[in-house]
Design an enzyme around this catalytic site. Structure first.
Site, short mmCIF file in Angstrom:
data_model
loop_
_atom_site.label_atom_id
_atom_site.label_comp_id
_atom_site.label_asym_id
_atom_site.label_seq_id
_atom_site.Cartn_x
_atom_site.Cartn_y
_atom_site.Cartn_z
N LYS A 1 -29.18 -34.84 -48.89
CA LYS A 1 -29.10 -36.11 -49.59
C LYS A 1 -29.01 -35.91 -51.11
O LYS A 1 -29.18 -34.79 -51.60
CB LYS A 1 -30.33 -36.95 -49.22
N TYR B 1 -26.38 -45.67 -41.45
CA TYR B 1 -27.70 -46.18 -41.09
C TYR B 1 -27.62 -47.46 -40.25
O TYR B 1 -28.54 -48.27 -40.26
CB TYR B 1 -28.51 -46.47 -42.37
N ASN C 1 -36.89 -37.23 -49.07
CA ASN C 1 -37.13 -36.13 -48.12
C ASN C 1 -35.93 -35.20 -47.97
O ASN C 1 -35.83 -34.42 -47.02
CB ASN C 1 -37.60 -36.65 -46.76
N HIS D 1 -31.03 -34.87 -43.95
CA HIS D 1 -30.89 -35.64 -42.71
C HIS D 1 -30.33 -34.74 -41.63
O HIS D 1 -29.48 -33.88 -41.89
CB HIS D 1 -29.95 -36.83 -42.92
N GLU E 1 -22.18 -39.22 -35.65
CA GLU E 1 -22.27 -38.91 -37.08
C GLU E 1 -21.19 -37.93 -37.51
O GLU E 1 -20.63 -38.05 -38.61
CB GLU E 1 -23.67 -38.37 -37.40
#
Length: 236
Positions: free
Chosen positions: A94, A134, A197, A200, A211
């Site tokens: 990310k 998402y 975090n 992913h 994805e």
């Protein structure tokens, strides 16, 4: 076809090819076993590989010479089919992970495990694209914030390949909340809060498929055999 049957055929064929030059008098008998396995896996689509090993009256010299073209053709098919059998997962570093300079650290951890990188690109996704990523969280109160963050800077999108890569990839990444991630995991070692975090990873086969197709075009995915695979998956 099942991965188990294919891998058995692939390993049998590799054994035949490696032993042919050392034990030519065993080529015919070993060839029947290896190529029969290959024929089962390919549903009978490799007749040339089986038929040339089927004559016990043919000289060893002819068999050795005839191995060249069929073996080369088989190994070419073998490389593509073996790659197709392996599991693939989508991994994204990310914007916070990219900005913190953690790209090489994260890639190193997947490579060190033995997984193979088959696609990679650095992109800045739009907010609408982030919304597609998402989509399953659309009804959550934090959905808009997730989309804003994912589209706030460069994202390193990757596809990794290997046996059990989806499940173990999640283990390498660690729990969603870095505070609950074990030391040794990516989030456990490198992140502090849920909102940052850094990485992913797909959570299952269907998610991985969706994805990968969202982030990559089919032609952006590569099929190849890594030299390390015989050490990571080989049998003694």
């Amino acid at each position: 076809m099942s991965s188990h049957f294919y891998k058995s055929a692939s390993r049998a064929a590799r054994s035949l090819l490696s032993s042919a030059s050392k034990h030519r008098h065993h080529v015919v008998s070993e060839g029947r076993t290896a190529m029969a396995a290959a024929t089962v896996s390919y549903k009978g689509k490799l007749p040339a590989l089986v038929s040339f090993c089927d004559s016990s009256t043919t000289s060893n010299k002819w068999i050795t010479g005839a191995l060249a073209l069929p073996a080369a053709a088989y190994m070419l098919q073998d490389q593509e089919a073996y790659a197709a059998q392996m599991e693939r997962t989508f991994i994204a570093i990310k914007p916070d992970g990219v900005q913190r300079g953690l790209i090489s650290e994260i890639i190193h951890r997947f490579e060190r495990k033995g997984f193979k990188l088959v696609a990679i690109k650095l992109v800045v996704p739009s907010k609408s694209f982030a919304g597609k990523h998402y989509h399953d969280l659309k009804d959550r109160p934090f959905y808009n914030g997730l989309c804003n963050f994912l589209s706030s800077g460069p994202v390193l999108a990757m596809v990794w390949e290997g046996e059990g890569v989806i499940t173990y990839g999640r283990k390498l990444i660690g729990a969603t909340d870095p505070q609950k991630s074990e030391p040794g995991t990516i989030r456990g070692d490198l992140a502090i809060v849920v909102g940052r975090n850094i990485i992913h990873g797909s959570d299952g086969p269907e998610t991985a498929k969706n994805e990968i197709s969202l982030w990559f075009k089919p032609e952006e995915l590569t099929n190849y055999t890594s030299n390390q695979e015989k050490w990571a998956y080989g049998v003694n």
